[in-house]
Design a protein around this motif. Structure first.
Motif, PDB file in Angstrom:
ATOM      1  N   ASP A 130      -9.711  -4.751  16.523  1.00 42.27           N
ATOM      2  CA  ASP A 130      -8.700  -5.395  15.693  1.00 42.27           C
ATOM      3  C   ASP A 130      -7.415  -4.579  15.732  1.00 42.27           C
ATOM      4  N   LEU A 131      -6.308  -5.229  16.045  1.00 44.31           N
ATOM      5  CA  LEU A 131      -4.998  -4.583  16.079  1.00 44.31           C
ATOM      6  C   LEU A 131      -4.745  -3.761  14.824  1.00 44.31           C
ATOM      7  N   ARG A 132      -5.259  -4.212  13.689  1.00 40.70           N
ATOM      8  CA  ARG A 132      -4.999  -3.566  12.407  1.00 40.70           C
ATOM      9  C   ARG A 132      -5.788  -2.275  12.211  1.00 40.70           C
ATOM     10  N   ASP A 133      -6.565  -1.883  13.222  1.00 38.67           N
ATOM     11  CA  ASP A 133      -7.344  -0.652  13.161  1.00 38.67           C
ATOM     12  C   ASP A 133      -7.044   0.195  14.400  1.00 38.67           C
ATOM     13  N   PRO A 134      -5.834   0.777  14.464  1.00 39.18           N
ATOM     14  CA  PRO A 134      -5.445   1.539  15.659  1.00 39.18           C
ATOM     15  C   PRO A 134      -6.411   2.663  16.008  1.00 39.18           C
ATOM     16  N   GLU A 135      -6.912   3.356  14.996  1.00 41.52           N
ATOM     17  CA  GLU A 135      -7.805   4.481  15.263  1.00 41.52           C
ATOM     18  C   GLU A 135      -9.054   4.032  16.010  1.00 41.52           C
ATOM     19  N   SER A 136      -9.606   2.893  15.598  1.00 43.72           N
ATOM     20  CA  SER A 136     -10.808   2.371  16.249  1.00 43.72           C
ATOM     21  C   SER A 136     -10.520   1.960  17.684  1.00 43.72           C
ATOM     22  N   ILE A 137      -9.384   1.307  17.902  1.00 41.75           N
ATOM     23  CA  ILE A 137      -9.049   0.877  19.259  1.00 41.75           C
ATOM     24  C   ILE A 137      -8.760   2.065  20.152  1.00 41.75           C
ATOM     25  N   LEU A 138      -7.916   2.971  19.689  1.00 42.61           N
ATOM     26  CA  LEU A 138      -7.516   4.103  20.530  1.00 42.61           C
ATOM     27  C   LEU A 138      -8.678   5.050  20.803  1.00 42.61           C
ATOM     28  N   GLY A 139      -9.664   5.059  19.910  1.00 40.42           N
ATOM     29  CA  GLY A 139     -10.812   5.936  20.104  1.00 40.42           C
ATOM     30  C   GLY A 139     -12.004   5.263  20.747  1.00 40.42           C
ATOM     31  N   HIS A 140     -11.852   4.027  21.180  1.00 43.82           N
ATOM     32  CA  HIS A 140     -12.973   3.296  21.750  1.00 43.82           C
ATOM     33  C   HIS A 140     -13.361   3.871  23.111  1.00 43.82           C
ATOM     34  N   PRO A 141     -14.661   3.904  23.437  1.00 46.00           N
ATOM     35  CA  PRO A 141     -15.095   4.442  24.730  1.00 46.00           C
ATOM     36  C   PRO A 141     -14.464   3.769  25.941  1.00 46.00           C
ATOM     37  N   THR A 142     -14.204   2.470  25.863  1.00 44.25           N
ATOM     38  CA  THR A 142     -13.576   1.793  26.991  1.00 44.25           C
ATOM     39  C   THR A 142     -12.173   2.320  27.236  1.00 44.25           C
ATOM     40  N   ILE A 143     -11.445   2.606  26.151  1.00 43.39           N
ATOM     41  CA  ILE A 143     -10.122   3.214  26.294  1.00 43.39           C
ATOM     42  C   ILE A 143     -10.259   4.592  26.928  1.00 43.39           C
ATOM     43  N   SER A 144     -11.220   5.366  26.481  1.00 47.82           N
ATOM     44  CA  SER A 144     -11.415   6.713  27.012  1.00 47.82           C
ATOM     45  C   SER A 144     -11.719   6.691  28.503  1.00 47.82           C
ATOM     46  N   GLU A 145     -12.446   5.688  28.945  1.00 47.65           N
ATOM     47  CA  GLU A 145     -12.839   5.609  30.349  1.00 47.65           C
ATOM     48  C   GLU A 145     -11.711   5.104  31.239  1.00 47.65           C
ATOM     49  N   LEU A 146     -10.848   4.257  30.695  1.00 53.71           N
ATOM     50  CA  LEU A 146      -9.823   3.620  31.523  1.00 53.71           C
ATOM     51  C   LEU A 146      -8.438   4.233  31.391  1.00 53.71           C
ATOM     52  N   ILE A 147      -8.118   4.761  30.222  1.00 59.60           N
ATOM     53  CA  ILE A 147      -6.738   5.154  29.911  1.00 59.60           C
ATOM     54  C   ILE A 147      -6.610   6.671  29.808  1.00 59.60           C
ATOM     55  N   ASP A 148      -5.650   7.203  30.549  1.00 58.44           N
ATOM     56  CA  ASP A 148      -5.316   8.623  30.506  1.00 58.44           C
ATOM     57  C   ASP A 148      -4.016   8.768  29.723  1.00 58.44           C
ATOM     58  N   PHE A 149      -4.118   9.320  28.519  1.00 59.52           N
ATOM     59  CA  PHE A 149      -2.940   9.414  27.659  1.00 59.52           C
ATOM     60  C   PHE A 149      -2.003  10.559  28.046  1.00 59.52           C
ATOM     61  N   ASP A 150      -2.290  11.203  29.155  1.00 63.73           N
ATOM     62  CA  ASP A 150      -1.336  12.157  29.721  1.00 63.73           C
ATOM     63  C   ASP A 150      -0.389  11.478  30.705  1.00 63.73           C
TER      64      ASP A 150
END
Length: 272
Positions: A130-150
């Motif tokens: 849910d867009l209204r829960d940034p922490e949950s989205i940004l910390g999701h395993p799929t984000i961790s696997e696909l997105i490099d925040f560097d």
């Protein structure tokens, strides 16, 4: 890359669904008679909804292509909606085959279509969030696997913030995502507005269809200044915040008459 274990959802065909109605406006086939009836009611009252939806979609295509051509290789697409080819990964990977895309939507109905249209192409993932829960989205395993925040990220909030009420602090939500992005990241954003047409009469009735037909969606139309505020912390790229057909058109520039009732703003900003 895929995510398994989506909840099994019994698709309710007794009530229209906003995502399936939008699919109908785009000429898609992932909709049911109840959706087509409600969508056609909106079209009959407010015919501009079709070119508005299609113009918004084409804006998304051009913006994603621009980011990929600018060197962005990873995207977070929040509020994916029912897939309608070409989707984000198809546009980005046409420019950069190694582009990675994380799709996010809060609607389990969208998940029923994700496997067929968004996944299995490599470097793509989908999860319910849910867009209204940034922490949950940004910390999701799929984000961790696909997105490099560097590395620069393309954050996509296309036609979603108008479903967020002022009480839910949409500007604060955008800021939370912005603060997680590194310099060089981009925001692609579009939003409905009442700046170009009256909200009473047929246009108002068309908006009411979403509630009276049980589609459970409330649109919060915002002015130019209100939409512009979402780009706080980003530097708008040319041509700035404009009606979507005016954002770097790849064909003839739309006429004033064609734009007269296009009730959307769209823009792309870069974080310095």
């Amino acid at each position: 890359m895929t995510e398994q274990g989506f909840p099994v959802v019994e698709i309710d065909t007794s009530r229209p669904h906003p995502a399936r109605m939008y699919d109908y406006y785009l000429g898609g086939r992932d909709n049911y008679e109840v959706d087509r009836d409600a969508a056609q009611k909106v079209i009959d009252l407010f015919p501009d909804i079709v070119p508005m939806a299609q113009g918004n979609r084409r804006f998304m295509h051009r913006a994603v292509r621009f980011l990929a051509q600018s060197g962005v290789r990873q995207f977070i697409d929040i509020g994916t909606g029912i897939p309608a080819p070409p989707n984000t990964h198809q546009v980005a990977q046409q420019v950069a085959p190694d582009a990675r895309i994380a799709y996010v939507d809060n609607d389990p109905i969208v998940a029923t279509y994700a496997g067929a249209h968004l996944l299995g192409s490599g470097n793509t993932g989908f999860f319910l969030g849910d867009l209204r829960d940034p922490e949950s989205i940004l910390g999701h395993p799929t984000i961790s696997e696909l997105i490099d925040f560097d590395q620069p990220v393309g954050l996509m909030l296309v036609a979603i913030l108008h479903f967020i009420s002022d009480d839910e602090d949409p500007a604060g939500l955008v800021a939370a995502y912005r603060d997680a992005l590194p310099a060089g990241s981009h925001l692609i954003l579009s939003h409905t507005t009442g700046d170009f047409h009256q909200l009473d009469g047929d246009a108002g009735e068309a908006r009411d269809v979403y509630e009276t037909k049980g589609a459970t969606a409330t649109l919060h139309l915002r002015s130019y200044e209100q939409v512009l505020a979402f780009f706080d912390g980003f530097e708008l790229v040319d041509p700035g915040l404009v009606q979507p057909p005016l954002w770097r058109p790849d064909g003839p520039v739309p006429t004033h008459q064609e734009l007269a009732h296009n009730g959307f703003y769209g823009g792309v900003g870069v974080k310095r």
